[in-house]
Structures are given as structure tokens and as C-alpha cells.
Design a protein around this motif. Structure first.
Motif, PDB file in Angstrom:
ATOM      1  N   ASP A 151       0.786  -1.241   0.000  1.00 18.67           N
ATOM      2  CA  ASP A 151       0.000   0.000   0.000  1.00 18.67           C
ATOM      3  C   ASP A 151       0.810   1.278   0.000  1.00 18.67           C
ATOM      4  OD1 ASP A 151      -3.091  -0.818   1.755  1.00 18.67           O
ATOM      5  OD2 ASP A 151      -2.030  -1.669   0.027  1.00 18.67           O
ATOM      6  N   TYR A 152       2.010   1.241   0.538  1.00 24.58           N
ATOM      7  CA  TYR A 152       2.791   2.480   0.639  1.00 24.58           C
ATOM      8  C   TYR A 152       4.248   2.125   0.888  1.00 24.58           C
ATOM      9  CZ  TYR A 152       4.630   6.898   2.418  1.00 24.58           C
ATOM     10  OH  TYR A 152       5.395   8.018   2.609  1.00 24.58           O
ATOM     11  N   LEU A 153       5.115   2.830   0.205  1.00 22.49           N
ATOM     12  CA  LEU A 153       6.552   2.573   0.336  1.00 22.49           C
ATOM     13  C   LEU A 153       7.252   3.908   0.543  1.00 22.49           C
ATOM     14  CD1 LEU A 153       8.417   0.069  -0.022  1.00 22.49           C
ATOM     15  CD2 LEU A 153       8.753   0.797  -2.372  1.00 22.49           C
ATOM     16  N   GLU A 154       8.252   3.951   1.420  1.00 26.59           N
ATOM     17  CA  GLU A 154       8.884   5.243   1.723  1.00 26.59           C
ATOM     18  C   GLU A 154       9.871   5.671   0.660  1.00 26.59           C
ATOM     19  OE1 GLU A 154       8.565   4.768   6.544  1.00 26.59           O
ATOM     20  OE2 GLU A 154      10.496   5.207   5.622  1.00 26.59           O
ATOM     21  N   GLU A 155      10.227   4.772  -0.238  1.00 29.61           N
ATOM     22  CA  GLU A 155      11.148   5.183  -1.309  1.00 29.61           C
ATOM     23  C   GLU A 155      10.615   4.652  -2.635  1.00 29.61           C
ATOM     24  OE1 GLU A 155      14.161   1.659   0.047  1.00 29.61           O
ATOM     25  OE2 GLU A 155      14.879   3.091  -1.436  1.00 29.61           O
ATOM     26  N   PRO A 156      11.050   5.247  -3.737  1.00 26.55           N
ATOM     27  CA  PRO A 156      10.496   4.849  -5.039  1.00 26.55           C
ATOM     28  C   PRO A 156      11.036   3.494  -5.517  1.00 26.55           C
ATOM     29  CG  PRO A 156      12.069   6.624  -5.311  1.00 26.55           C
ATOM     30  CD  PRO A 156      11.969   6.384  -3.849  1.00 26.55           C
ATOM     31  N   ASP A 157      10.136   2.545  -5.789  1.00 32.49           N
ATOM     32  CA  ASP A 157      10.560   1.287  -6.425  1.00 32.49           C
ATOM     33  C   ASP A 157      10.130   1.362  -7.884  1.00 32.49           C
ATOM     34  OD1 ASP A 157       7.842  -1.063  -5.811  1.00 32.49           O
ATOM     35  OD2 ASP A 157       7.799   1.071  -6.274  1.00 32.49           O
ATOM     36  N   MET A 158      10.315   0.287  -8.643  1.00 33.20           N
ATOM     37  CA  MET A 158       9.992   0.318 -10.080  1.00 33.20           C
ATOM     38  C   MET A 158       8.506   0.536 -10.304  1.00 33.20           C
ATOM     39  SD  MET A 158      10.704  -2.375 -13.145  1.00 33.20           S
ATOM     40  CE  MET A 158       9.573  -2.385 -14.567  1.00 33.20           C
ATOM     41  N   PHE A 159       7.669   0.033  -9.420  1.00 31.32           N
ATOM     42  CA  PHE A 159       6.242   0.249  -9.646  1.00 31.32           C
ATOM     43  C   PHE A 159       5.933   1.743  -9.569  1.00 31.32           C
ATOM     44  CE2 PHE A 159       2.011  -0.909 -10.358  1.00 31.32           C
ATOM     45  CZ  PHE A 159       1.213  -0.040  -9.622  1.00 31.32           C
ATOM     46  N   HIS A 160       6.544   2.408  -8.596  1.00 34.22           N
ATOM     47  CA  HIS A 160       6.308   3.855  -8.487  1.00 34.22           C
ATOM     48  C   HIS A 160       6.853   4.577  -9.719  1.00 34.22           C
ATOM     49  CE1 HIS A 160       6.383   7.989  -7.305  1.00 34.22           C
ATOM     50  NE2 HIS A 160       7.676   8.016  -7.574  1.00 34.22           N
ATOM     51  N   ASP A 161       8.117   4.302 -10.063  1.00 33.60           N
ATOM     52  CA  ASP A 161       8.752   5.036 -11.165  1.00 33.60           C
ATOM     53  C   ASP A 161       8.061   4.764 -12.496  1.00 33.60           C
ATOM     54  OD1 ASP A 161      10.721   6.439  -9.728  1.00 33.60           O
ATOM     55  OD2 ASP A 161      12.006   4.672  -9.672  1.00 33.60           O
ATOM     56  N   ILE A 162       7.753   3.514 -12.762  1.00 31.69           N
ATOM     57  CA  ILE A 162       7.215   3.147 -14.084  1.00 31.69           C
ATOM     58  C   ILE A 162       5.699   3.349 -14.164  1.00 31.69           C
ATOM     59  CG2 ILE A 162       6.881   1.240 -15.726  1.00 31.69           C
ATOM     60  CD1 ILE A 162       9.737   2.425 -15.644  1.00 31.69           C
ATOM     61  N   PHE A 163       4.955   2.806 -13.196  1.00 31.53           N
ATOM     62  CA  PHE A 163       3.497   2.986 -13.255  1.00 31.53           C
ATOM     63  C   PHE A 163       3.115   4.420 -12.876  1.00 31.53           C
ATOM     64  CE2 PHE A 163      -0.853   1.596 -13.314  1.00 31.53           C
ATOM     65  CZ  PHE A 163      -1.490   2.404 -12.383  1.00 31.53           C
ATOM     66  N   GLY A 164       3.823   4.991 -11.912  1.00 27.21           N
ATOM     67  CA  GLY A 164       3.455   6.323 -11.419  1.00 27.21           C
ATOM     68  C   GLY A 164       3.892   7.443 -12.338  1.00 27.21           C
ATOM     69  N   HIS A 165       5.127   7.376 -12.821  1.00 29.30           N
ATOM     70  CA  HIS A 165       5.689   8.503 -13.584  1.00 29.30           C
ATOM     71  C   HIS A 165       5.565   8.368 -15.098  1.00 29.30           C
ATOM     72  CE1 HIS A 165       7.562  11.002 -10.506  1.00 29.30           C
ATOM     73  NE2 HIS A 165       7.974   9.902  -9.895  1.00 29.30           N
TER      74      HIS A 165
END
Ligand SMILES: C[C@H](O)[C@H](O)[C@H]1CNc2nc(N)[nH]c(=O)c2N1
Ligand SMILES: N[C@@H](Cc1ccccc1)C(=O)O
Ligand SMILES: [Fe+2]
Length: 249
Positions: A105-119
Motif C-alpha cells: 500500500d505504501y513505500l517510503e522510497e520509489p521502487d519500479m512500480f512507483h517510477d514506471i506505473f506512477g511517472h
């Protein structure tokens, strides 16, 4: 030492693929009614598959034709100077490792899901890409001033990472840091706790960012053009502050 030469696709485990699939399907269920349209269009343009971890090359092929951007594989958070130099070259830094199932649900640092799906989806939007490029050009002008870079990274934080936007259909999310987190997606739009204020550059520059929990305050833009138009004010402000002592620190 931050840059790696490729995604290292063969390192992925069954759990990595499951994490991608669980997060992708869960976000794709809720975001059509929460995310801004350009993000949703970007998801379609990139052509993510629900059960296959995307390849950076596959993403580059699409981005290159649409906006000329591409992914730069990195190990994780990189220093501001390298970060803005990448953006200026139309390269977005992305990690290639995935969070564990225990951190969905929440991660304190950017992983690939954040960078790729998010950005990545918004890197198919020209206005948004121009904002990133122009911001990085200003950042590199002041790259030797710690204070100035701190201020610019606040603007980045409260827009690219945690920005909201007012649309015809109502308040929507465009910030990647929200879009990659189920918890914060709901909280940012529906909780009474956070303050939601109209975009205000100077206010943002005065607000240190919170790195390890949901944001206490979100700023709301009306268009991605508004972001690009705020950069001349940013440049002026930094030029003036370069002379005098910074009143914001
Ligand atoms: C813009 C601001 O400095 C921000 O914290 C930068 C720093 N380094 C980064 N490094 C990576 N890999 N990804 C990011 O989003 C950022 N953000
Ligand atoms: N909190 C985001 C990851 C993130 C961390 C730090 C900065 C920006 C984004 C998530 O859970 O997906
Ligand atoms: Fe990010």
C-alpha cells in the motif's frame, strides 16, 4: 555509481511479477475515477500488460516516438544534480526492483512500480514533459546553490510527485507518488485530514516536504500549462535570492 546499464530483466522472481500484477490490477480498478485523463491515456499508450513486468526497452520505444523521452535505469534515489541532468536530457531515472508483498500500500522510497506505473504515463504528455525539461534547466543554473536546489525539489515534490488537478469531472490525481500508492490515492482525495490548496508557487517553496508518510497538504493546479507558466516566477525568485540571504530556510 547510481547508474546501471540495464534493467537486469532476468533477476525478477515470481514474487516480483506477482507484486507488479497485484499493484497494477488494483490501481487500474480504482484510478479510472481518481486519476487525471492524460495519465489514463498514457497508461493505454504505453500498453502495460497486467501479468508481465514491463521492459525499459519496450517503454523507450513508445516514449521515443511520442515525446522523445526515455528511461535511465538507476539503483534508487540519486543526488539532485544527476537527477536534473537526466531530466534535461529527457531521461527519467527509474529503479528496476520491486517492493515486497508486505509493503503493497505504501513505500517510503520509489521502487519500479512507483517510477514506471506512477511517472511514465505522463511522460507521453508534451506539456508535462516541457515542464520537467524547463524545471531542470533552471535547476542546473542554480545547481551549486544548495538552498535553490532544495526549493526546486519542493516544487517537484508538490507537483510531479504529489500534485492534484481540478478537472471538469472534479478533483483528480496526477502526482506519481500518489498514483503508485493505493493508500495515498484514497487519502489524497477523500480524507478530511489533508489541506488542499490552489497551486501557489511561493507557498510551495516555503513548505519542506514530508518523505515518509502521507502528505499533510496538496496543491491543486488547473492545467499542466499552469505548471510550465510558473517556472518564470521560480527563476526570478531564485535569481533574487541568490543575491540576498534566503528567508525560507
Ligand atoms: C527533485 C528532487 O530533488 C527529488 O527529490 C529527486 C531526487 N532524486 C531522485 N532520484 C530518483 N531516482 N528518483 C527521483 O524521483 C528523485 N527525485
Ligand atoms: N510512496 C510511494 C513511493 C514514493 C516514495 C518516495 C517519494 C515518492 C514516491 C508509493 O508507495 O508508491
Ligand atoms: Fe517519483
Amino acid at each position: 555509481m547510481y547508474f546501471i546499464n540495464n534493467q537486469g530483466y532476468d533477476k525478477y522472481t515470481e514474487e516480483d511479477t506477482q507484486v507488479w500484477s497485484i499493484l497494477f490490477n488494483r490501481q487500474m480498478k480504482m484510478l479510472p475515477s481518481l486519476a487525471e485523463n492524460e495519465f489514463l491515456n498514457g497508461i493505454k499508450t504505453i500498453g502495460f500488460k497486467e501479468d508481465i513486468i514491463p521492459t525499459f526497452e519496450g517503454i523507450d520505444d513508445v516514449l521515443q516516438t511520442v515525446t522523445g523521452w526515455r528511461i535511465a535505469p538507476v539503483t534508487g534515489l540519486i543526488p539532485n544534480k544527476e537527477f536534473f541532468e537526466l531530466l534535461k536530457a529527457k531521461k527519467f531515472p527509474s529503479s528496476s526492483w520491486f517492493r515486497k508483498k508486505s509493503e503493497l500500500d505504501y513505500l517510503e522510497e520509489p521502487d519500479m512500480f512507483h517510477d514506471i506505473f506512477g511517472h511514465v504515463p505522463l511522460l507521453t504528455n508534451l506539456d508535462f514533459c516541457r515542464y520537467l525539461e524547463k524545471m531542470s534547466i533552471i535547476a542546473l543554473k542554480y545547481i551549486d546553490s544548495e538552498e535553490s536546489i532544495e526549493l526546486i525539489s519542493r516544487l517537484y515534490w508538490y507537483t510531479v510527485e504529489f500534485g492534484l488537478i481540478e478537472t471538469q469531472q472534479g478533483l483528480r490525481i496526477y502526482g506519481a507518488g500518489i498514483l503508485s500508492s493505493k493508500g495515498e490515492s484514497e487519502y489524497s482525495l477523500f480524507s478530511e485530514i489533508p489541506i488542499r490548496a490552489d497551486f501557489n508557487l511561493l507557498e510551495i517553496l516555503k513548505t519542506p516536504y514530508i518523505k515518509d508518510e502521507f502528505q499533510k497538504k496538496y496543491w491543486v493546479i488547473k492545467s499542466y500549462k499552469e505548471l510550465e507558466n510558473s517556472l518564470s516566477e521560480l527563476d526570478e525568485y531564485l535569481a533574487q535570492n541568490k543575491k540576498g540571504l534566503l528567508k525560507l530556510m
